[in-house]
Design an enzyme around this catalytic site. Structure first.
Site, PDB file in Angstrom:
ATOM      1  N   ASP A 130      40.975  34.008  61.399  1.00  0.00           N
ATOM      2  CA  ASP A 130      40.213  33.562  60.234  1.00  0.00           C
ATOM      3  C   ASP A 130      39.683  32.138  60.459  1.00  0.00           C
ATOM      4  OD1 ASP A 130      39.481  33.789  57.337  1.00  0.00           O
ATOM      5  OD2 ASP A 130      40.913  32.124  57.184  1.00  0.00           O
ATOM      6  N   LYS A 145      35.759  30.678  60.977  1.00  0.00           N
ATOM      7  CA  LYS A 145      35.193  29.539  60.226  1.00  0.00           C
ATOM      8  C   LYS A 145      34.655  28.483  61.187  1.00  0.00           C
ATOM      9  CE  LYS A 145      38.085  30.295  56.180  1.00  0.00           C
ATOM     10  NZ  LYS A 145      39.396  30.049  55.582  1.00  0.00           N
TER      11      LYS A 145
END
Ligand code: ASP
Ligand code: MG
Length: 869
Positions: free
Chosen positions: A725, A729
């Site tokens: 994750d 980003k």
């Protein structure tokens, strides 16, 4: 004046008149008094209100009751109620003549008519009133039978017989309503009905029936001299000709009757009751967003009526205009609605009132250099067309005089071509005229409004809207009254043209068709937030966010105008259609709304794969879904390119740090010429939480379980612990800096032990404690050195990127964080000494949904007429 007073005055006038007529000398003595009383009678009765009810408002007993209520609650003292026949009755009566003409027996058909009438009467009346009415019907039916016999013998129904037959519908409706009103008004206030064959005299001409006003006025006076009740029902449609023979005012002529009657009686208002709320800005069957026009001028109403907005018969406008009587179109099924007021008032505000179209036209184009500067060409052209009975709807003649273009009804196209070719045969042979062409299947789209006169920019907007929709304009006409601008287009484009033009004029440029995919915590919270703010945004910014589609994986809801957001959950729960993203997209991307946006609140890769396509079609995209922007470099580029081509925007601020203004800050820095050297951040709320809370006293695996239970971690905590994750980003941030970075290009430290990567979630959680000692050791090691463990993402402008655990000094801001906070530091030319820091909660439904909503408002500020805030 009170009714009783007027009554007394009227009786006195009659008595005196009688005395005088009888030669009683005292009559003469009373004459001055009589004159005064006459004036009293006249004056007191002057202001009538006329209602007209069309056939649809008188279709059955329920309709009569509704009409009765409307009439009896009218505040006017004197009321005239003009009626059409019960809906469908005129057709049924005329059908009898057709049956008889074929020599067939029309008795059965006549009985059907009688049965319908009797049934209606029986539900409305009782006792003597009912018996009287049905007796009268019986008499009429015998008369009709006689006419039909004659017709059957002659095998032809003369116009006069047809007129007589057709007119019965109005007589029956008038009698029935008068009796019904009499029974309900009480006090003899109602009960009269006026047969307009005794009042209205017309002369038939090419332009339709023209009223003989003097004769009609005198006739009305005679009728009013009788004892007419204050509420009188008046037959529409029928009249007499100058020979005193029965005639009609033409199909749908009752509006005209009402206007004539209103003019004769000097009424101050005429309400035409029908089954729609008023005149609409466009045909609602073609333009779902059409609105009721609250007020329009006579001219506007006539223009619109000509173009097929058949709410009022255009003929009816004449007497209303001549006498300045305001006509109000109202819905008898919805009497609370104010309707459309048609009057002499024009609003010089540059407004377009309505958008209409006539289809089935042919465009005839005559072209030739021989016409230039030659007087009389147009004259010959139109003379030829007139002789052939071709009426011309639109003319366009450019100042080069090189061509004349006319639009005629489609079926007359070839005839027009023939007569023009004949008329100009010599010129065609001699080459002065090169061609006479006909193009079929054309339509005229027109914008109408008095207020357009003298207002620049209306034509620009009209044609710009057509242009944006890719609709080709073949011919243009605007008269110098500037009340109508017409464009000839291909008939295939007509619905789309009406929709885009309507939205261009009628809707705020900030009207947005919104589709939301994903109704989990973020999507659901977003819908609630939008619901709460809708009214305020509309009021304050004229921002009309119309959520018209909501989809989750199984079901979707589509709303024509909008989906009401107060109970979308239960509506979606209990119904909807099965999800079909193609249909969803088509619905959101509606022609009749200026902008469309799809908000993807899922984390779905497949949906992310559709963005490029949507953007290419002009649909904007907003999303907290990271998949598209952290996916392959190739797809990312495609998104950018397709959006540019489609003129659409994509916003995804919430993919990094939820609503924290991280992407916006990067863009502002880059666009204003700053150079970002490095970014360092804690980008995962979950990992931030785990390491903020962990102090060695409680096993790491237990904190993971706690976080999961408190909603700080994904159901499968490995999604966070794997670092993927954060890596996604970081990829998004890198691309904002213009770096070509992909997942796999940089190291990502996974906190999921190798052995637990492939097992099920439960097993993972069960076996995680076995690794607590490793984390404990790392923690102790850092602590001994006066450092803290943090999961950090770093990036520099050379494309060096890394994601993993770091030991940071106690003094570093990364050491002193709260719960799930995110923190990002930027070092730039301008922020060289001290970094620019953005810190705050970077996860959670409220903030994420709020951030998505914020993107939506930002999108609006990119669109149409200027910034929102
Ligand atoms: N009943 C007549 C017709 O149907 C007149 C009217 O309804 O206006 O044409
Ligand atoms: Mg953000």
């Amino acid at each position: 004046m009170p009714r009783r007073g007027r009554e007394v005055a009227r009786i006195a006038v009659k008595l005196i008149a009688k005395k005088t007529a009888d030669g009683d000398p005292s009559g003469r003595y009373y004459w001055p008094l009589c004159a005064t009383l006459s004036t009293v009678v006249k004056m007191s009765g002057t202001k009538w209100k006329i209602h007209k009810f069309g056939g649809s408002s008188l279709a059955d007993a329920g309709c009569f009751e509704r009409v009765g209520k409307i009439v009896l609650s009218t505040p006017h003292e004197r009321i005239g109620v003009v009626v059409s026949a019960m809906g469908g009755m005129t057709n049924a009566l005329l059908e009898l003549a057709v049956i008889a003409e074929q020599g067939d027996d029309a008795t059965t058909a006549l009985n059907v008519i009688g049965q319908r009438y009797a049934d209606t009467a029986k539900s409305l009346l009782s006792g003597d009133a009912l018996v009287r009415l049905l007796d009268l019907w019986k008499e009429d039916s015998l008369d009709i039978g006689n006419i039909l016999d004659t017709v059957a013998r002659a095998h032809s129904a003369p116009q006069r017989s047809r007129d007589i037959m057709a007119g019965y519908g109005e007589l029956w409706a008038a009698r029935l309503l008068a009796a019904y009103l009499d029974a309900h008004a009480g006090n003899g206030r109602a009960g009269s009905w006026i047969d307009t064959r005794r009042v209205i005299t017309v002369r038939h001409s090419d332009l339709g029936p023209a009223v003989n006003w003097d004769r009609s006025r005198a006739a009305l006076q005679r009728v009013l001299d009788e004892d007419i009740s204050d509420i009188a029902v008046i037959t529409g449609f029928i009249a007499v000709d100058e020979q005193g023979m029965q005639t009609t005012l033409g199909r749908n002529g009752s509006d005209y009757s009402a206007a004539i009657f209103a003019a004769l009686i000097e009424a101050d208002a005429l309400d035409i009751w029908t089954d729609v709320d008023g005149v609409m800005s466009a045909d609602p069957r073609q333009v779902p967003d059409a609105e009721i026009i609250h007020s329009l001028s006579y001219n506007e109403a006539m223009e619109l009526a000509y173009f097929g907005a058949r709410v009022i018969h255009p003929q009816a406008m004449g007497p209303a205009i001549d006498n300045g009587i305001a006509v109000v179109i109202r819905n008898s099924f919805h009497p609370g609605h104010a309707g459309s007021r048609i009057s002499a008032v024009t609003e010089p505000n540059g407004q377009v009132k309505g958008i209409t179209a006539i289809s089935g036209m042919a465009l005839v184009n005559i072209e030739g250099s021989g016409m230039i500067g030659v007087p009389g060409t147009a004259d010959r052209l139109f003379a030829a067309l007139k002789d052939a009975g071709v009426s011309v709807t639109l003319i366009s003649h450019a100042s080069s005089e090189h061509s004349i273009c006319i639009a005629v009804p489609g079926e007359l196209g070839s005839r027009a071509k023939r007569v023009i070719s004949d008329a100009f045969a010599d010129e065609l042979a001699g080459g002065q005229i090169q061609s006479v062409d006909v193009t079929d299947r054309q339509s005229i789209v027109a914008v109408v409004g008095d207020g357009m006169a003298g207002h620049p920019g209306i034509a620009a907007r009209f044609f710009a809207n057509l242009g944006h929709a890719g609709i080709n304009v073949r011919a243009i006409a605007q008269g110098s009254s500037e009340r109508n601008i017409s464009a000839v287009i291909d008939s295939n484009d007509v619905t789309r043209a009406l929709r885009v033009v309507h939205s261009g004029f009628y809707l705020s440029d900030k009207t947005i068709s919104v589709g939301i995919i994903g109704t989990g915590v973020i999507g659901g919270t977003l819908l609630d937030q939008m619901h709460n703010e809708r009214e305020r945004l509309q009021r304050k910014f004229k921002l009309d966010l119309r959520v018209r589609a909501i989809a989750r994986s199984s079901h979707m809801l589509l709303g024509e105008r909008r989906i009401e957001l107060d109970d979308w959950r239960s509506v979606l729960e209990n119904g909807g259609k099965s999800t079909d993203l193609k249909a969803f997209e088509r619905h959101v991307h509606a022609d009749h709304l200026p902008h469309a946006v799809i908000i993807d609140c899922t984390a779905d890769e497949e949906i992310a794969g559709k963005y490029a396509d949507w953007l290419a079609r002009g649909i904007h995209v907003i999303t907290p879904n990271k998949k598209a922007f952290s996916g392959s470099q190739e797809y990312y580029k495609k998104i950018c390119k397709d959006a540019a081509e489609g003129g659409s925007h994509y916003l995804y601020e919430t993919t990094v740090g939820a609503a924290l203004p991280i992407l916006r800050t990067i863009r502002d820095l880059v666009d204003t010429g700053d150079r970002i050297h490095s970014i360092r951040g804690i980008l995962s709320g979950t990992l931030a939480y785990l390491f903020n809370v962990y102090d060695g006293s409680k096993p790491f695996s237990e904190i993971v379980v706690d976080a999961r239970q408190n909603g700080f971690a994904e159901p499968d905590p490995r999604d966070d612990l794997s670092g993927m994750d954060v890596a996604r980003k970081l990829t998004i941030l890198a691309r904002e800096l213009g770096l070509e970075l992909e997942i796999g290009d940089f190291p990502v430290q996974s906190l999921v032990p190798e052995a637990l990567r492939e097992v099920g979630v439960d097993e993972f959680l069960q076996r995680l404690p076995a690794y607590d000692a490793q984390v404990q050791a790392l923690y102790q090691e850092a602590r001994a050195a006066g450092l803290k463990l943090r999961y950090v993402a770093t990036l520099d402008d050379q494309g060096h990127a890394a994601v993993g655990l770091e030991k940071v000094p106690q003094t570093d801001s990364f050491s002193n964080m709260q719960l799930t906070d995110n923190l990002v530091q930027f070092r730039t030319d301008r922020y060289a000494q001290n970094p620019l820091v953005i810190q705050g909660p970077g996860a959670g439904p409220e903030v994420t949904a709020g951030g998505v909503f914020g993107d939506l408002l930002k999108l609006v500020s990119f669109l149409g007429d200027g910034p929102l805030i």
